[in-house]
Design a protein around this motif. Structure first.
Motif, PDB file in Angstrom:
ATOM      1  N   LEU A  98       6.609  27.940  56.722  1.00  0.00           N
ATOM      2  CA  LEU A  98       5.754  27.873  55.540  1.00  0.00           C
ATOM      3  C   LEU A  98       6.493  28.387  54.310  1.00  0.00           C
ATOM      4  O   LEU A  98       6.475  27.755  53.244  1.00  0.00           O
ATOM      5  CB  LEU A  98       4.494  28.712  55.779  1.00  0.00           C
ATOM      6  N   ALA A  99       7.154  29.527  54.462  1.00  0.00           N
ATOM      7  CA  ALA A  99       7.881  30.124  53.345  1.00  0.00           C
ATOM      8  C   ALA A  99       9.024  29.229  52.889  1.00  0.00           C
ATOM      9  O   ALA A  99       9.280  29.088  51.687  1.00  0.00           O
ATOM     10  CB  ALA A  99       8.424  31.493  53.754  1.00  0.00           C
ATOM     11  N   LEU A 100       9.691  28.609  53.830  1.00  0.00           N
ATOM     12  CA  LEU A 100      10.822  27.747  53.492  1.00  0.00           C
ATOM     13  C   LEU A 100      10.380  26.559  52.645  1.00  0.00           C
ATOM     14  O   LEU A 100      11.011  26.222  51.639  1.00  0.00           O
ATOM     15  CB  LEU A 100      11.496  27.252  54.774  1.00  0.00           C
ATOM     16  N   ILE A 101       9.291  25.930  53.038  1.00  0.00           N
ATOM     17  CA  ILE A 101       8.796  24.781  52.277  1.00  0.00           C
ATOM     18  C   ILE A 101       8.242  25.227  50.932  1.00  0.00           C
ATOM     19  O   ILE A 101       8.511  24.620  49.888  1.00  0.00           O
ATOM     20  CB  ILE A 101       7.714  24.033  53.076  1.00  0.00           C
ATOM     21  N   GLY A 102       7.465  26.306  50.932  1.00  0.00           N
ATOM     22  CA  GLY A 102       6.806  26.763  49.710  1.00  0.00           C
ATOM     23  C   GLY A 102       7.745  27.284  48.650  1.00  0.00           C
ATOM     24  O   GLY A 102       7.396  27.354  47.472  1.00  0.00           O
ATOM     25  N   ARG A 103       8.980  27.631  49.054  1.00  0.00           N
ATOM     26  CA  ARG A 103       9.918  28.227  48.104  1.00  0.00           C
ATOM     27  C   ARG A 103      10.818  27.203  47.415  1.00  0.00           C
ATOM     28  O   ARG A 103      11.763  27.578  46.725  1.00  0.00           O
ATOM     29  CB  ARG A 103      10.790  29.266  48.816  1.00  0.00           C
ATOM     30  N   VAL A 104      10.516  25.933  47.592  1.00  0.00           N
ATOM     31  CA  VAL A 104      11.325  24.898  46.945  1.00  0.00           C
ATOM     32  C   VAL A 104      11.427  25.154  45.450  1.00  0.00           C
ATOM     33  O   VAL A 104      12.508  25.085  44.851  1.00  0.00           O
ATOM     34  CB  VAL A 104      10.725  23.497  47.194  1.00  0.00           C
ATOM     35  N   VAL A 105      10.301  25.464  44.826  1.00  0.00           N
ATOM     36  CA  VAL A 105      10.285  25.640  43.375  1.00  0.00           C
ATOM     37  C   VAL A 105      11.158  26.820  42.955  1.00  0.00           C
ATOM     38  O   VAL A 105      11.827  26.767  41.915  1.00  0.00           O
ATOM     39  CB  VAL A 105       8.840  25.829  42.862  1.00  0.00           C
ATOM     40  N   TYR A 106      11.206  27.875  43.769  1.00  0.00           N
ATOM     41  CA  TYR A 106      12.037  29.025  43.394  1.00  0.00           C
ATOM     42  C   TYR A 106      13.517  28.659  43.436  1.00  0.00           C
ATOM     43  O   TYR A 106      14.291  29.055  42.565  1.00  0.00           O
ATOM     44  CB  TYR A 106      11.766  30.217  44.319  1.00  0.00           C
ATOM     45  N   PHE A 107      13.916  27.919  44.449  1.00  0.00           N
ATOM     46  CA  PHE A 107      15.326  27.542  44.557  1.00  0.00           C
ATOM     47  C   PHE A 107      15.741  26.606  43.431  1.00  0.00           C
ATOM     48  O   PHE A 107      16.881  26.637  42.970  1.00  0.00           O
ATOM     49  CB  PHE A 107      15.595  26.903  45.919  1.00  0.00           C
ATOM     50  N   VAL A 108      14.807  25.758  42.982  1.00  0.00           N
ATOM     51  CA  VAL A 108      15.092  24.902  41.825  1.00  0.00           C
ATOM     52  C   VAL A 108      15.212  25.758  40.570  1.00  0.00           C
ATOM     53  O   VAL A 108      16.101  25.562  39.736  1.00  0.00           O
ATOM     54  CB  VAL A 108      13.999  23.830  41.656  1.00  0.00           C
ATOM     55  N   ALA A 109      14.325  26.742  40.430  1.00  0.00           N
ATOM     56  CA  ALA A 109      14.347  27.626  39.258  1.00  0.00           C
ATOM     57  C   ALA A 109      15.654  28.407  39.175  1.00  0.00           C
ATOM     58  O   ALA A 109      16.137  28.717  38.078  1.00  0.00           O
ATOM     59  CB  ALA A 109      13.166  28.604  39.323  1.00  0.00           C
ATOM     60  N   TRP A 110      16.244  28.711  40.328  1.00  0.00           N
ATOM     61  CA  TRP A 110      17.509  29.447  40.362  1.00  0.00           C
ATOM     62  C   TRP A 110      18.590  28.742  39.546  1.00  0.00           C
ATOM     63  O   TRP A 110      19.389  29.383  38.862  1.00  0.00           O
ATOM     64  CB  TRP A 110      17.955  29.598  41.815  1.00  0.00           C
ATOM     65  N   MET A 111      18.620  27.408  39.581  1.00  0.00           N
ATOM     66  CA  MET A 111      19.635  26.666  38.834  1.00  0.00           C
ATOM     67  C   MET A 111      19.477  26.876  37.335  1.00  0.00           C
ATOM     68  O   MET A 111      20.459  26.993  36.598  1.00  0.00           O
ATOM     69  CB  MET A 111      19.539  25.171  39.165  1.00  0.00           C
ATOM     70  N   PHE A 112      18.224  26.938  36.881  1.00  0.00           N
ATOM     71  CA  PHE A 112      17.983  27.161  35.457  1.00  0.00           C
ATOM     72  C   PHE A 112      18.385  28.579  35.049  1.00  0.00           C
ATOM     73  O   PHE A 112      18.883  28.792  33.939  1.00  0.00           O
ATOM     74  CB  PHE A 112      16.508  26.911  35.127  1.00  0.00           C
ATOM     75  N   ILE A 136      10.280  24.603  34.622  1.00  0.00           N
ATOM     76  CA  ILE A 136       9.871  25.234  35.876  1.00  0.00           C
ATOM     77  C   ILE A 136       8.379  25.061  36.124  1.00  0.00           C
ATOM     78  O   ILE A 136       7.940  24.804  37.257  1.00  0.00           O
ATOM     79  CB  ILE A 136      10.235  26.729  35.874  1.00  0.00           C
ATOM     80  N   ALA A 137       7.565  25.185  35.067  1.00  0.00           N
ATOM     81  CA  ALA A 137       6.114  25.018  35.220  1.00  0.00           C
ATOM     82  C   ALA A 137       5.778  23.605  35.687  1.00  0.00           C
ATOM     83  O   ALA A 137       4.931  23.417  36.577  1.00  0.00           O
ATOM     84  CB  ALA A 137       5.415  25.319  33.900  1.00  0.00           C
ATOM     85  N   ALA A 138       6.438  22.606  35.114  1.00  0.00           N
ATOM     86  CA  ALA A 138       6.177  21.211  35.502  1.00  0.00           C
ATOM     87  C   ALA A 138       6.569  20.976  36.960  1.00  0.00           C
ATOM     88  O   ALA A 138       5.829  20.331  37.726  1.00  0.00           O
ATOM     89  CB  ALA A 138       6.948  20.271  34.587  1.00  0.00           C
ATOM     90  N   ILE A 139       7.721  21.498  37.354  1.00  0.00           N
ATOM     91  CA  ILE A 139       8.174  21.342  38.741  1.00  0.00           C
ATOM     92  C   ILE A 139       7.226  22.049  39.702  1.00  0.00           C
ATOM     93  O   ILE A 139       6.862  21.514  40.764  1.00  0.00           O
ATOM     94  CB  ILE A 139       9.605  21.888  38.898  1.00  0.00           C
ATOM     95  N   ALA A 140       6.792  23.249  39.325  1.00  0.00           N
ATOM     96  CA  ALA A 140       5.881  24.025  40.179  1.00  0.00           C
ATOM     97  C   ALA A 140       4.560  23.294  40.377  1.00  0.00           C
ATOM     98  O   ALA A 140       4.037  23.210  41.498  1.00  0.00           O
ATOM     99  CB  ALA A 140       5.638  25.407  39.569  1.00  0.00           C
ATOM    100  N   ILE A 141       4.010  22.754  39.297  1.00  0.00           N
ATOM    101  CA  ILE A 141       2.736  22.027  39.381  1.00  0.00           C
ATOM    102  C   ILE A 141       2.869  20.813  40.298  1.00  0.00           C
ATOM    103  O   ILE A 141       2.002  20.542  41.139  1.00  0.00           O
ATOM    104  CB  ILE A 141       2.264  21.605  37.982  1.00  0.00           C
ATOM    105  N   ALA A 142       3.962  20.080  40.156  1.00  0.00           N
ATOM    106  CA  ALA A 142       4.183  18.889  40.980  1.00  0.00           C
ATOM    107  C   ALA A 142       4.287  19.250  42.461  1.00  0.00           C
ATOM    108  O   ALA A 142       3.709  18.568  43.326  1.00  0.00           O
ATOM    109  CB  ALA A 142       5.447  18.166  40.520  1.00  0.00           C
ATOM    110  N   ILE A 143       5.001  20.334  42.768  1.00  0.00           N
ATOM    111  CA  ILE A 143       5.174  20.737  44.162  1.00  0.00           C
ATOM    112  C   ILE A 143       3.866  21.231  44.765  1.00  0.00           C
ATOM    113  O   ILE A 143       3.519  20.896  45.905  1.00  0.00           O
ATOM    114  CB  ILE A 143       6.276  21.814  44.268  1.00  0.00           C
ATOM    115  N   VAL A 144       3.113  22.017  44.017  1.00  0.00           N
ATOM    116  CA  VAL A 144       1.824  22.515  44.515  1.00  0.00           C
ATOM    117  C   VAL A 144       0.868  21.361  44.777  1.00  0.00           C
ATOM    118  O   VAL A 144       0.184  21.326  45.815  1.00  0.00           O
ATOM    119  CB  VAL A 144       1.205  23.526  43.520  1.00  0.00           C
ATOM    120  N   LEU A 145       0.815  20.392  43.871  1.00  0.00           N
ATOM    121  CA  LEU A 145      -0.049  19.224  44.069  1.00  0.00           C
ATOM    122  C   LEU A 145       0.370  18.430  45.303  1.00  0.00           C
ATOM    123  O   LEU A 145      -0.471  17.996  46.095  1.00  0.00           O
ATOM    124  CB  LEU A 145      -0.016  18.324  42.833  1.00  0.00           C
TER     125      LEU A 145
END
Length: 418
Positions: free
Chosen positions: A257-271, A300-309
């Motif tokens: 669960l944590a691995l899938i849910g943390r996609v947005v954090y790993f993307v944010a790391w690049m920024f 990051i907000a746009a990516i997070a919203i897309a992933i949560v949806l």
């Protein structure tokens, strides 16, 4: 072929190439975790997840050296820069050796606390710790000097070598999987050292920085270390506590669960990798830094919203595709965990921004709410769902506080470039 690639290089900036490389690295690391989850199953994956979590913890500790190196690689020049880099390599090596020895000495205690099959996996991991610290300083130079091609190569080599070594060992040897995974991690540390700027690394020279510059470095190092500690707490305390409080099967489910849910954090790391040197450079030039912050926050907000949806609409499909039917029990919690991580990723951009400007109040906020998250999980862990809910609460309050602080600074007319 060269006629085709030349226009392409002219059209794509180094920052865009780094983003593409970062996506490939994160994709490779994700594949690594997903395949492990499928091959090992929930119970054995729980042990693997501990090693992966230790790797994340190590990355946050070493990130202190990387961020310090990146910042002062922008500020310092000439012999001052050379002296700073040499001293930083020495200190990183010492810290790495000490931490590695601690992990090795307490390997049996770590086995007992996390209920793992073997203690040897911690011994192998401890051997690799010093190499990771050297790698982080090296990356800090590339990050600060915006040598993004070299920075990309170090991340790619680390990722690809971990994939190849780990799955090669798992294929050829039928022994403790967690021990083989630890060897794969150790090997990736060694490959991640390249390209390495040997000419900037000297243990023999005992040159010190001027007192004012040394104080600048020390103060930034201390506050960055504190902030990275909060990152460790917020990002990894839940997995470690779940492994302690729940059985291996449930801990394995939670790890997926944590691995899938943390996609947005790993993307944010690049920024974040691009944000810090950019903000320091703008401040150095006397320009406003707010626009670049708002740009990255919106990304990051746009990516997070897309992933949560996506997690809310297709939880079963995502779980089946990534981990298989054995993990479907955790599907209802997927969007909730992604929400907690997405909120944290957005608030994290604000904290790194202020850290770049030597404003440390948001760092204190992160520390407070990191401790709050641990306290809430310790007090409320009757089910995995409850563990996720308390994290959402803590991260929502943290984001509100960060936004309030940002608004207060603007309303009061504070100067963001000083």
């Amino acid at each position: 072929m060269s006629a085709i690639t030349l226009p392409l290089k002219n059209k794509i900036s180094p920052e865009q190439l780094f983003m593409i490389s970062g996506l490939l690295v994160n994709g490779g690391n994700y594949l690594y975790n997903l395949v492990l989850g499928r091959i090992l199953g929930p119970e054995k994956f729980a042990d693997a997840a501990i090693l992966i979590t230790f790797l994340l913890v190590l990355s946050f500790v070493a990130m202190t050296f990387q961020l310090v190196t990146a910042k002062f690689s922008v500020i310092f020049e000439g012999t001052v820069f050379e002296t700073f880099i040499s001293n930083t390599y020495k200190k990183a090596s010492i810290v790495g050796v000490v931490l590695g020895i601690i992990v090795i000495l307490f390997s049996s205690e770590l086995q007992d606390f996390f209920k793992t099959i073997s203690s040897n996996m911690f011994v192998v991991f401890g051997i690799g710790v010093p190499f990771y610290f050297l790698m982080s300083v090296n990356r800090g130079i590339f990050q600060g000097k915006k040598e993004l091609n070299s920075l990309s190569v170090t991340y790619q080599l680390e990722m690809m070598s971990r994939l190849l070594i780990t799955f090669g060992l798992l294929f050829f040897f039928q022994i403790d999987s967690s021990l083989l995974i630890s060897f794969g991690i150790l090997g990736s540390f060694l490959f991640g050292l390249f390209p390495f700027k040997l000419k900037k690394f000297s243990f023999s020279k005992l040159i010190k920085l001027e007192s004012t510059k040394s104080k600048m470095v020390r103060n930034f190092f201390i506050i960055t270390a504190f902030y990275e500690l909060t990152q460790i707490i917020i990002n990894n305390s839940d997995i470690l506590l779940v492994k302690h409080y729940f059985n291996s099967y449930e801990a394995g489910l939670y790890a997926s669960l944590a691995l899938i849910g943390r996609v947005v954090y790993f993307v944010a790391w690049m920024f974040v990798m691009l944000l810090l040197p950019a903000v320091v450079q703008l401040k150095k030039e006397g320009k406003s830094t707010v626009p670049i912050l708002l740009k990255y926050v919106s990304y990051i907000a746009a990516i997070a919203i897309a992933i949560v949806l996506g997690c809310a609409l297709f939880p079963n499909l995502i779980i089946q595709m990534l981990f298989g039917d054995g993990y479907l029990e955790i599907a209802p919690l997927l969007w909730k965990y992604a929400l907690a991580t997405g909120i944290f990723a957005v608030s994290n951009i604000f904290a790194y921004y202020y850290l770049s400007l030597d404003n440390y109040v948001p760092v204190v906020f992160s520390g407070i709410f990191g401790m709050l998250q641990i306290l809430l999980v310790v007090l409320f862990h009757n089910s995995l769902e409850q563990v996720v809910h308390v994290q959402i609460i803590a991260m929502c309050i943290l984001l509100f506080v960060q936004l309030f602080f940002f608004s207060l600074k603007n309303l009061k007319g504070f100067n963001f470039i000083s």
